[in-house]
Design an enzyme around this catalytic site. Sequence first.
Site, PDB file in Angstrom:
ATOM      1  N   GLU A  83      -3.006  10.442  -1.056  1.00  0.00           N
ATOM      2  CA  GLU A  83      -4.183   9.563  -1.078  1.00  0.00           C
ATOM      3  C   GLU A  83      -4.588   9.209   0.346  1.00  0.00           C
ATOM      4  O   GLU A  83      -5.776   9.138   0.662  1.00  0.00           O
ATOM      5  CB  GLU A  83      -3.873   8.296  -1.880  1.00  0.00           C
ATOM      6  CG  GLU A  83      -5.085   7.400  -2.138  1.00  0.00           C
ATOM      7  CD  GLU A  83      -5.298   6.298  -1.100  1.00  0.00           C
ATOM      8  OE1 GLU A  83      -6.262   5.522  -1.248  1.00  0.00           O
ATOM      9  OE2 GLU A  83      -4.497   6.203  -0.139  1.00  0.00           O
ATOM     10  N   ASP A 109       0.846  -1.198   0.000  1.00  0.00           N
ATOM     11  CA  ASP A 109       0.000   0.000   0.000  1.00  0.00           C
ATOM     12  C   ASP A 109       0.878   1.244   0.000  1.00  0.00           C
ATOM     13  O   ASP A 109       1.114   1.832   1.035  1.00  0.00           O
ATOM     14  CB  ASP A 109      -0.914  -0.020   1.225  1.00  0.00           C
ATOM     15  CG  ASP A 109      -1.944   1.080   1.230  1.00  0.00           C
ATOM     16  OD1 ASP A 109      -2.156   1.697   0.171  1.00  0.00           O
ATOM     17  OD2 ASP A 109      -2.533   1.335   2.291  1.00  0.00           O
TER      18      ASP A 109
END
Length: 483
Positions: A319, A285
Site C-alpha cells: 500500500e 499505520d
Amino acid sequence: MAAAVGAAVLTLGAPAPPPARAPGAPAPVPAPAARSLADELAHAVTGRGAWRHLAAIEAATTANGGHRVTGSAGYDASADYLTKVLTAAGYQVERQRFTFPDFEVTAESGVLKAPEVRTLHPVMANFSRSTPEGGVTAQLVVPSGEDTGCAAADYAGADVTGKIVLVRKGKCFLTDKQRLAADAGAAALLMNVDLPQTGLNLRHRMNPPSAARIPTATVTRAEAEQLLADMPAAGPVTLTLDLRGRATTNRAYNVLADTPTGRAGNTVVMGAHLDSVDTTPGANDNAAAAAMLLETAVQLAPRRDRVENRVRFAWWAAEEKGLSGSRYYVDELTGQQRDETALYLNLEMIGSPNFARQVYNGRTLDGPAPDGSEQISRALNGYFATRGLPTVGLALDHRSDHDPFIAAGIPAGGVNAGADTVKTPEWAELFGGTAGQMLDPCYHQRCDTPANVNRTIFGQFGRSMAWALGRYAVDTSEVNGRR
C-alpha cells in the site's frame, strides 16, 4: 497510509449497475437477520480482543528489522502470524503473489551555496526524475502568484527558467506542482511539507511515475522557512541539489481468506494494508487496522453458517508503494468477478492519537463515487449517531486501498482516524485532542509504536466496521439491490 500523491487512473470496466430505485424512494431495509448478525458481531469484536493481535504483529515487526516494508522479514513474520491465526479459525488462506514497480533512492543531498554555505536535507520523491551525478546548481526562486504553485497562473511573469522553485504544500498534489513548474521552465522543485512539527519531513511520490518531469524533493518547514528568510539578502540564493534514484521491480503477496459459506456471486471484501514504510514499526499505520481485521475474521468464523454473502478478508501488501497490492487484486478480477464484488470496506489508521472520527463520505475528490458508496457511508454514520458519537466525512481519495475498487466501479466505504491532516479547533471541540497538531503526530515515524495507538477510537472503529460487515454479510440490498 500512503503519502499524498497525484491521481491514479485505472481503465477497468465497471460492474452492471444495481436495480434503480425511484427518485426519493427509501433505501431497502436490511433483513432482520442482517441486523442480528451485525449487532452480535459488533458486540464480539472488541479493542481488547484485537490488541493481542496488534501486540503479536508488533513483536514480529520489532524482531525483524523494526518495519514491515513489503518484501521484508518483518512483513513475512507478520503474514505468518495472520496465517497461523486464520488457519486455526478454519479459513483457507491464500497468498496472492505479484510483482510491482518500486524505486530506489541512490542520492539525496543539498547544499546552500549563497548567501552562505549550509547543508540541506531534501527527501527525494519516489519516481522523481534524477539530477545529473553531482547534482544541479541553480538559483532558488518562488512562484510569483500563490506560493503553493498549484496553477499555471502562479508562474505568470516569473522567470523560473533553469532555476529551482520552492513551493508550499497546499491542497494540490506534488505531481501536479512539478508538472506546472516544469512547464514554466524550472530545473527542479522543492516543496515545503508545511507541518506543525517543523523538523519533520515525509517522502512523497510521483503518481503515475510517467508524470515525472523534473527532479523533485521535499524539505522540512524549518528548512523552507530559513531558505525564504535568506532570499531578501544581497544577491541570489543559490543551492545544489543532488537527487538520484532508479526504478526497480519487487515481489510481494497479499494475504486473502474467504468464508466457506455465502454466495460467491455477491462477495463482500473487507481489507487493510499490512505493510509499513521503512522509517517506522507502523503500529497505527497500519498494524492496528490489520489486527482489527484479523479479530473480525476470528469472531465471524463460528458464525459462518449465518453468512449469506461470501466474505473475503484481505491484508494488502505494498500500500505504501502506490497501493500496489490492492491495485493488483482489482486488476486481476475479470469483468464478472468485479460484478460479483458487492462492495469493499476499508480500515485505515484506526487508532490515531489525536484522531478525528472520519467516515468515508461516498464521494471522490472529483464527484460521486460508484453507486452504493453513499449508502455505506450513511450506514456507518447512522451506527455512530445512535451511540451519540459525532463523525466527519472524508473523501474517497487516492491515499488508501479503496481507490482501486472505486476506480473499477465497486462501491466502497470505511473509516480513518487520520494521518498528517492538522486538527482544526472545530474538530478539537468535537473529538477532543489538540488543535494545530497532526491527527497522528507519529505518522511514518519511529514513534508509531503501540503506545501511539488511541485505544478508544481503535475500539470504536473496530466495532463499527464489524457491525457493517455483519450487516452486509447477510444483506447488501441497500448498496447494490441484492440480498
